[in-house]
Design a protein around this motif. Sequence first.
Motif, PDB file in Angstrom:
ATOM      1  N   THR A  32      78.233  37.573   7.421  1.00 15.31           N
ATOM      2  CA  THR A  32      79.294  37.038   8.272  1.00 15.31           C
ATOM      3  C   THR A  32      78.887  35.694   8.863  1.00 15.31           C
ATOM      4  O   THR A  32      77.783  35.554   9.376  1.00 15.31           O
ATOM      5  CB  THR A  32      79.612  38.013   9.415  1.00 15.31           C
ATOM      6  OG1 THR A  32      79.801  39.331   8.882  1.00 15.31           O
ATOM      7  CG2 THR A  32      80.866  37.588  10.163  1.00 15.31           C
ATOM      8  N   ALA A  33      79.790  34.743   8.788  1.00 14.46           N
ATOM      9  CA  ALA A  33      79.566  33.453   9.431  1.00 14.46           C
ATOM     10  C   ALA A  33      79.617  33.602  10.950  1.00 14.46           C
ATOM     11  O   ALA A  33      80.182  34.561  11.466  1.00 14.46           O
ATOM     12  CB  ALA A  33      80.615  32.450   8.969  1.00 14.46           C
ATOM     13  N   MET A  34      79.029  32.648  11.623  1.00 14.37           N
ATOM     14  CA  MET A  34      79.012  32.711  13.067  1.00 14.37           C
ATOM     15  C   MET A  34      79.115  31.323  13.679  1.00 14.37           C
ATOM     16  O   MET A  34      79.020  30.316  12.960  1.00 14.37           O
ATOM     17  CB  MET A  34      77.742  33.407  13.569  1.00 14.37           C
ATOM     18  CG  MET A  34      76.439  32.701  13.248  1.00 14.37           C
ATOM     19  SD  MET A  34      76.065  31.260  14.299  1.00 14.37           S
ATOM     20  CE  MET A  34      76.133  32.014  15.931  1.00 14.37           C
ATOM     21  N   ALA A  35      79.293  31.291  14.972  1.00 16.21           N
ATOM     22  CA  ALA A  35      79.393  30.008  15.651  1.00 16.21           C
ATOM     23  C   ALA A  35      78.846  30.125  17.067  1.00 16.21           C
ATOM     24  O   ALA A  35      78.769  31.210  17.637  1.00 16.21           O
ATOM     25  CB  ALA A  35      80.835  29.525  15.689  1.00 16.21           C
ATOM     26  N   TYR A  95      78.072  30.628  24.254  1.00 14.28           N
ATOM     27  CA  TYR A  95      78.495  31.888  23.653  1.00 14.28           C
ATOM     28  C   TYR A  95      78.243  31.866  22.152  1.00 14.28           C
ATOM     29  O   TYR A  95      78.482  30.854  21.499  1.00 14.28           O
ATOM     30  CB  TYR A  95      79.989  32.098  23.863  1.00 14.28           C
ATOM     31  CG  TYR A  95      80.444  32.148  25.297  1.00 14.28           C
ATOM     32  CD1 TYR A  95      80.818  30.981  25.955  1.00 14.28           C
ATOM     33  CD2 TYR A  95      80.518  33.356  25.982  1.00 14.28           C
ATOM     34  CE1 TYR A  95      81.248  31.018  27.271  1.00 14.28           C
ATOM     35  CE2 TYR A  95      80.947  33.400  27.299  1.00 14.28           C
ATOM     36  CZ  TYR A  95      81.313  32.232  27.935  1.00 14.28           C
ATOM     37  OH  TYR A  95      81.742  32.270  29.241  1.00 14.28           O
ATOM     38  N   CYS A  96      77.810  32.992  21.621  1.00 13.12           N
ATOM     39  CA  CYS A  96      77.804  33.140  20.172  1.00 13.12           C
ATOM     40  C   CYS A  96      78.992  34.014  19.788  1.00 13.12           C
ATOM     41  O   CYS A  96      79.488  34.814  20.585  1.00 13.12           O
ATOM     42  CB  CYS A  96      76.495  33.732  19.657  1.00 13.12           C
ATOM     43  SG  CYS A  96      76.165  35.419  20.145  1.00 13.12           S
ATOM     44  N   ALA A  97      79.439  33.842  18.555  1.00 11.51           N
ATOM     45  CA  ALA A  97      80.632  34.530  18.095  1.00 11.51           C
ATOM     46  C   ALA A  97      80.540  34.793  16.596  1.00 11.51           C
ATOM     47  O   ALA A  97      79.956  33.997  15.850  1.00 11.51           O
ATOM     48  CB  ALA A  97      81.873  33.703  18.408  1.00 11.51           C
ATOM     49  N   LEU A  98      81.149  35.894  16.177  1.00 11.07           N
ATOM     50  CA  LEU A  98      81.169  36.278  14.763  1.00 11.07           C
ATOM     51  C   LEU A  98      82.542  36.042  14.161  1.00 11.07           C
ATOM     52  O   LEU A  98      83.579  36.343  14.794  1.00 11.07           O
ATOM     53  CB  LEU A  98      80.822  37.753  14.608  1.00 11.07           C
ATOM     54  CG  LEU A  98      79.346  38.114  14.486  1.00 11.07           C
ATOM     55  CD1 LEU A  98      79.166  39.612  14.604  1.00 11.07           C
ATOM     56  CD2 LEU A  98      78.769  37.598  13.188  1.00 11.07           C
ATOM     57  N   ASP A  99      82.539  35.555  12.934  1.00 14.30           N
ATOM     58  CA  ASP A  99      83.769  35.332  12.188  1.00 14.30           C
ATOM     59  C   ASP A  99      84.559  36.636  12.056  1.00 14.30           C
ATOM     60  O   ASP A  99      83.965  37.714  11.957  1.00 14.30           O
ATOM     61  CB  ASP A  99      83.394  34.805  10.806  1.00 14.30           C
ATOM     62  CG  ASP A  99      84.540  34.192  10.037  1.00 14.30           C
ATOM     63  OD1 ASP A  99      84.271  33.492   9.041  1.00 14.30           O
ATOM     64  OD2 ASP A  99      85.711  34.410  10.415  1.00 14.30           O
ATOM     65  N   ARG A 100      85.872  36.493  11.999  1.00 11.21           N
ATOM     66  CA  ARG A 100      86.723  37.675  11.791  1.00 11.21           C
ATOM     67  C   ARG A 100      86.492  38.305  10.424  1.00 11.21           C
ATOM     68  O   ARG A 100      86.673  39.504  10.254  1.00 11.21           O
ATOM     69  CB  ARG A 100      88.204  37.285  11.880  1.00 11.21           C
ATOM     70  CG  ARG A 100      88.634  36.832  13.217  1.00 11.21           C
ATOM     71  CD  ARG A 100      90.129  36.581  13.278  1.00 11.21           C
ATOM     72  NE  ARG A 100      90.475  36.201  14.638  1.00 11.21           N
ATOM     73  CZ  ARG A 100      90.665  37.064  15.627  1.00 11.21           C
ATOM     74  NH1 ARG A 100      90.566  38.358  15.395  1.00 11.21           N
ATOM     75  NH2 ARG A 100      90.964  36.631  16.829  1.00 11.21           N
ATOM     76  N   TYR A 101      86.132  37.474   9.461  1.00 15.65           N
ATOM     77  CA  TYR A 101      86.080  37.912   8.080  1.00 15.65           C
ATOM     78  C   TYR A 101      84.658  37.800   7.544  1.00 15.65           C
ATOM     79  O   TYR A 101      83.864  36.987   7.988  1.00 15.65           O
ATOM     80  CB  TYR A 101      87.017  37.061   7.232  1.00 15.65           C
ATOM     81  CG  TYR A 101      88.403  36.960   7.816  1.00 15.65           C
ATOM     82  CD1 TYR A 101      88.851  35.783   8.395  1.00 15.65           C
ATOM     83  CD2 TYR A 101      89.271  38.047   7.797  1.00 15.65           C
ATOM     84  CE1 TYR A 101      90.113  35.688   8.943  1.00 15.65           C
ATOM     85  CE2 TYR A 101      90.533  37.970   8.336  1.00 15.65           C
ATOM     86  CZ  TYR A 101      90.954  36.785   8.920  1.00 15.65           C
ATOM     87  OH  TYR A 101      92.209  36.706   9.454  1.00 15.65           O
ATOM     88  N   ARG A 113      89.225  31.824  15.354  1.00 16.39           N
ATOM     89  CA  ARG A 113      88.699  32.335  14.098  1.00 16.39           C
ATOM     90  C   ARG A 113      87.694  33.467  14.320  1.00 16.39           C
ATOM     91  O   ARG A 113      87.421  34.266  13.447  1.00 16.39           O
ATOM     92  CB  ARG A 113      88.013  31.202  13.338  1.00 16.39           C
ATOM     93  CG  ARG A 113      87.236  31.616  12.123  1.00 16.39           C
ATOM     94  CD  ARG A 113      88.133  32.013  10.969  1.00 16.39           C
ATOM     95  NE  ARG A 113      87.330  32.477   9.826  1.00 16.39           N
ATOM     96  CZ  ARG A 113      87.780  32.473   8.584  1.00 16.39           C
ATOM     97  NH1 ARG A 113      89.018  32.051   8.304  1.00 16.39           N
ATOM     98  NH2 ARG A 113      86.988  32.910   7.619  1.00 16.39           N
ATOM     99  N   TYR A 114      87.156  33.525  15.520  1.00 20.53           N
ATOM    100  CA  TYR A 114      86.017  34.403  15.790  1.00 20.53           C
ATOM    101  C   TYR A 114      86.452  35.629  16.583  1.00 20.53           C
ATOM    102  O   TYR A 114      87.126  35.521  17.609  1.00 20.53           O
ATOM    103  CB  TYR A 114      84.916  33.603  16.498  1.00 20.53           C
ATOM    104  CG  TYR A 114      84.434  32.490  15.598  1.00 20.53           C
ATOM    105  CD1 TYR A 114      85.042  31.240  15.626  1.00 20.53           C
ATOM    106  CD2 TYR A 114      83.428  32.716  14.656  1.00 20.53           C
ATOM    107  CE1 TYR A 114      84.654  30.237  14.746  1.00 20.53           C
ATOM    108  CE2 TYR A 114      83.023  31.720  13.789  1.00 20.53           C
ATOM    109  CZ  TYR A 114      83.644  30.485  13.828  1.00 20.53           C
ATOM    110  OH  TYR A 114      83.255  29.489  12.961  1.00 20.53           O
TER     111      TYR A 114
END
Length: 127
Positions: A32-35, A95-101, A113-114
């Motif tokens: 999973t992509a992240m941001a 904040y870190c966040a995970l992609d929905r997909y 998106r996250y």
Amino acid sequence: QVQLVESGGGLVQAGGSLRLSCAASGRTFSTTAMAWFRQAPGKEREFVGSMSWSGDSTYYGDSVKGRFTISKDNAKNTVYLEMNSLKPEDTAVYYCALDRYKYGSGRNYSPDRYANWGQGTQVTVSS
């Protein structure tokens, strides 16, 4: 249940460095992509940087390009944000966040998106 936990924030002088960590459970960074995003008081949430699911590609906001670096350790299911040459304007909650997909490219700069977010960690840079 998905949980993201950031750590590593704190108070640092301008020009200094910090490394933030984001540990995940319930989903994995390996697929999973992240941001990373940040939000300063009275301002909108700002894109800091992102990483593709494979880790091969990273993208950064203009304000941090060349100073911040995202990396990950799949074995620990943890992502890092290395921040160098910090400036007072970097002061914010990060904040870190995970992609929905799954298997995303990471080339997504909107918070929408996250799907999963951590609680945030405060970074304060003094002048």
